[in-house]
Design a protein around this motif. Structure first.
Motif: not given
Length: 221
Positions: A26-28, A171-179
């Motif tokens: 992921t981009s994150s 999505r992990y723990e409500g966070e979008d981890l990016g593209s």
């Protein structure tokens, strides 16, 4: 070249798991590896390995038994026992596990996928074949087909098919981890990472435990 070494040891147990492994970046900076196993000594099950951007390594496994087996083969900072669901419909996959939600779609099979499919299944599943193709796999995909993660266990990955992943949302723990992004840096669960390019691989994994004559390989680019 690939160097093969045979160690004369007393025979040890070998376990075989047959199914699919998806590797997604992921981009994150977070990377996700999903195992979807159709045939195993534990029955069918799925698991998720997540390495967060800060390097924290998490295993999500559906039972205490599968969690012990996986955590005894790989290295994690945290292990959680939680239901892991996989819905695979054609080229669209959805994975749910604890606070993780992953959806991805597959692209068309490329040249590597067709080459893998051309190898007879029984041959591709053999540890000796995984050792023999260690160098090409490392050069073409950046992935290792055999090695040890420690704890007196040795593994061989016999790949039978490969599809690129074309889109993914995590999505992990409500966070979008990016593209969707390459699997970089390589994940640090075991002796090697998944291919750098996000993909889904059909695979037979053989795990040897204890001491036995074991064919091992060291691939030197």
């Amino acid at each position: 070249m690939a160097i093969f070494r045979a160690h004369a040891r007393r025979r040890r147990n070998r376990l075989r798991l047959d199914g699919w492994i998806a590797g997604i970046g992921t981009s994150s900076g977070a990377r996700v590896v999903v195992g979807h196993w159709e045939r195993t000594p534990f029955g069918p099950f799925s698991d998720v390995m997540l390495e967060r951007r800060d390097g924290h390594r998490l295993l999500l496994a559906p039972t205490a038994q599968t969690a012990r087996f996986i955590a005894g083969t790989y290295t994690f900072d945290e292990v959680r026992v939680a239901p892991v669901g996989v819905d695979a419909r054609g080229g669209a996959w959805t994975v749910t596990a604890s606070s993780l939600r992953l959806s991805f779609t597959l692209g068309h099979r490329g040249a590597v996928g067709w080459l893998l499919r051309a190898v007879p299944g029984p041959l591709a599943a053999r540890p000796a074949w995984a050792a023999a193709v260690a160098l090409p796999a490392r050069l073409l995909l950046g992935a290792r087909t055999c090695g040890s993660a420690g704890r007196d266990r040795y593994e061989w990955y016999g790949a039978k098919d490969l599809h690129p992943v074309s889109t993914a949302t995590v999505r992990y723990e409500g966070e979008d981890l990016g593209s969707l992004a390459p699997v970089e840096p390589p994940v640090r669960f075991g002796f090697g990472s998944t291919p750098r390019g996000p993909c889904l691989v059909r695979v037979t994994t053989t795990v040897a435990m204890g001491n036995e004559p074991a064919l091992t390989c060291l691939a030197h680019p």
